[in-house]
Design an enzyme around this catalytic site. Structure first.
Site, PDB file in Angstrom:
ATOM      1  N   ASP A 114       5.059  10.323  -8.752  1.00 20.91           N
ATOM      2  CA  ASP A 114       6.047   9.494  -9.445  1.00 20.91           C
ATOM      3  C   ASP A 114       5.363   8.279 -10.051  1.00 20.91           C
ATOM      4  O   ASP A 114       4.621   7.565  -9.383  1.00 20.91           O
ATOM      5  CB  ASP A 114       7.129   9.027  -8.469  1.00 20.91           C
ATOM      6  CG  ASP A 114       8.039  10.153  -8.052  1.00 20.91           C
ATOM      7  OD1 ASP A 114       7.513  11.228  -7.778  1.00 20.91           O
ATOM      8  OD2 ASP A 114       9.248   9.953  -8.006  1.00 20.91           O
ATOM      9  N   SER A 149       0.852  -1.185   0.000  1.00 18.40           N
ATOM     10  CA  SER A 149       0.000   0.000   0.000  1.00 18.40           C
ATOM     11  C   SER A 149       0.894   1.244   0.000  1.00 18.40           C
ATOM     12  O   SER A 149       1.658   1.445  -0.941  1.00 18.40           O
ATOM     13  CB  SER A 149      -0.957  -0.021   1.191  1.00 18.40           C
ATOM     14  OG  SER A 149      -1.981   0.919   1.007  1.00 18.40           O
ATOM     15  N   HIS A 170      -6.708  -6.259  -0.648  1.00 15.94           N
ATOM     16  CA  HIS A 170      -5.634  -5.285  -0.514  1.00 15.94           C
ATOM     17  C   HIS A 170      -4.590  -5.754   0.503  1.00 15.94           C
ATOM     18  O   HIS A 170      -4.878  -5.900   1.681  1.00 15.94           O
ATOM     19  CB  HIS A 170      -6.213  -3.933  -0.086  1.00 15.94           C
ATOM     20  CG  HIS A 170      -5.199  -2.842  -0.006  1.00 15.94           C
ATOM     21  ND1 HIS A 170      -4.396  -2.495  -1.068  1.00 15.94           N
ATOM     22  CD2 HIS A 170      -4.847  -2.013   1.008  1.00 15.94           C
ATOM     23  CE1 HIS A 170      -3.616  -1.496  -0.723  1.00 15.94           C
ATOM     24  NE2 HIS A 170      -3.862  -1.193   0.534  1.00 15.94           N
TER      25      HIS A 170
END
Length: 455
Positions: free
Chosen positions: A340, A152, A381
């Site tokens: 980024d 994450s 997740h």
């Protein structure tokens, strides 16, 4: 120097003390005999910085000569002692950082641009540099190899380290990377604002299961195996309108309001000019959608991104959220490190594949000698979910770096509620997928091979 990427400076103040692991909470009996030296450091690379980090150093006789740095989650604000405990138990020197603030609130960013930079990327780099220096001082030699492990936010930290400071780590595990947090939060704001329009827009667990069952019924067999997993969600062609209620709502249909929420999750988020900001959620992961019933506002982290970073206003009301204007404000104040990797976004797996493909577009094809992506069917997740989700990613990375054995596949296991492995499946380097050989148990990884479907 090329860092292997597995996509799954200022004053130093140190207080050193050696402790027994039995003194730590929640330590298993297997780790209580081990000892290590715990170093707390404060880093101030900028006038407004106050980065708290720790470096844990096992006894010299137990050290494997390597550093394993652990990432954080959410807005971080604390040191990952759980990950460090596991690392030291396995013989690594370990490090972690709170990224320059305490607590999970985004209030730290209000009027503090240096702290935003620390959170975005600087704290990880500064901690890695100082950790290596402390290791050299303690053992008389620096680490033979340095690795990063995170999921994450920790995945995003790993990607930024690879791009900005490739000399910091020899290998990086970037799991479910929450890169480009501004766009992630914008997408979640849009989805939750749809779900919160009226109580009728909410999707209770029973309706999410109804939706997931319909998706599986439509697409589960696309890969030739009926196993309640979708190996390649992009090949699923499902129309949620087939579940629309004809008249009164029942447990087996979705109201127009519920379908509006569903369609928001399945739709790419774009700017007014058509430019994609963040990709939709793929089919098959509906049971993991974070749409809490009874919620009265979007998630605190997402609100904080736009309240404290974008608008720098503690009184900012999330109901006034403007997609393009608030994104532009956030990018203006929080660009470094957050963007980024290109466009991004609740964390959709399609966002991760887009990152992978953007690297190939920029650097050219055939980058798999240093960069590999493994997609895990059915995994939620950072773990959990309905599929095989337990696998030794660090061992795969180390074999790649230390023995020059690139991971052609990684065997993953699903452990049932009784603690028994009831399925194994190979995880394949993207864009390959696990294809059933046609005979033997479909719960056995040995009966699958990795290939690009159709080849």
């Amino acid at each position: 120097m090329r860092v292997l990427l597995l996509l799954l400076a200022g004053p130093l103040f140190a207080e050193t003390r050696c402790v027994d692991m039995a003194h730590l909470p929640n330590v298993t009996a297997a780790t209580q005999a081990a000892t290590y030296c715990r170093v707390s450091i404060t880093l101030r690379p900028a006038a407004d910085s106050e980065i708290k980090s720790e470096v844990w150093l096992p006894a010299a006789s137990e050290w494997n000569s390597k550093l394993l740095m652990e990432g954080g989650g959410g807005l971080v604000g604390s040191i990952n002692t759980e990950g460090m405990t596991h690392a030291v138990r396995e013989g690594y020197a370990s490090a972690s950082t709170d990224t320059g603030h305490t607590g999970s609130s985004g209030r730290f960013a209000l009027g503090h641009p240096d702290k935003i930079t620390d959170f975005a990327y600087r704290a990880v780099h500064e901690t890695a540099v100082e950790a290596k220096a402390l290791i050299a001082a303690y053992y008389g030699r620096g680490p033979r190899l340095s690795y990063w492990e995170g999921c994450s936010t920790g995945g995003r930290q790993g990607l930024i380290s690879a791009q900005r400071y490739p000399e910091d780590f020899d290998g990086i595990i970037a799991g479910a990377p929450a890169y480009n947090q501004i766009y992630i939060s914008a997408w979640r704001m849009r989805l939750l604002m749809t779900a919160l329009k009226t109580p009728q827009h909410a999707l209770p667990a029973a309706k999410l299961k109804l939706l997931n069952d319909a998706v599986l019924d439509k697409c589960d067999s696309n890969d030739g195996v009926k196993d309640c997993l979708i190996e390649a969600p992009c090949n699923c062609n499902f129309d949620p309108s087939v579940l629309k209620c004809n008249g009164t709502e029942t447990e087996s249909c979705l109201t127009p309001q519920q379908l509006e929420t569903v369609n928001a999750a399945y739709t790419d988020m774009r700017k007014s000019n058509g430019e994609i900001i963040y990709p939709r959620l793929p089919f098959g992961g509906e049971l993991g959608w974070r749409l809490p019933v009874g919620a009265t506002e979007p998630g605190a982290m997402d609100i904080d991104i736009f309240r404290y970073i974008a608008n720098q206003d503690p009184a900012w009301d999330w109901r006034s959220f403007d997609l393009e204007k608030d994104i532009d404000r956030a990018l203006l104040r929080g660009y470094h490190g957050w963007s980024d990797g290109g466009s991004g976004g609740s964390i959709s797996p399609l966002n991760t594949t887009a990152y992978y493909e953007s690297v190939l577009k920029y650097m050219g094809p055939n980058q798999d000698d240093w960069f590999r992506l493994f997609m895990v069917p059915g995994m939620d997740h950072c773990g959990g979910g309905t599929g095989p989700n337990q696998f030794n990613k660090l061992a795969a990375l180390e074999r790649w770096r230390e023995q020059n054995e690139p991971p052609k596949s990684i065997t993953a296991a699903r452990v049932n509620e009784s603690g028994v492995i009831d399925m194994t499946r190979p995880l394949c380097p993207y864009p390959q997928q696990a294809v059933y050989k046609g005979s033997g148990s479909t719960n056995d990884a040995a009966n699958f091979t990795c290939k690009v479907k159709g080849n």
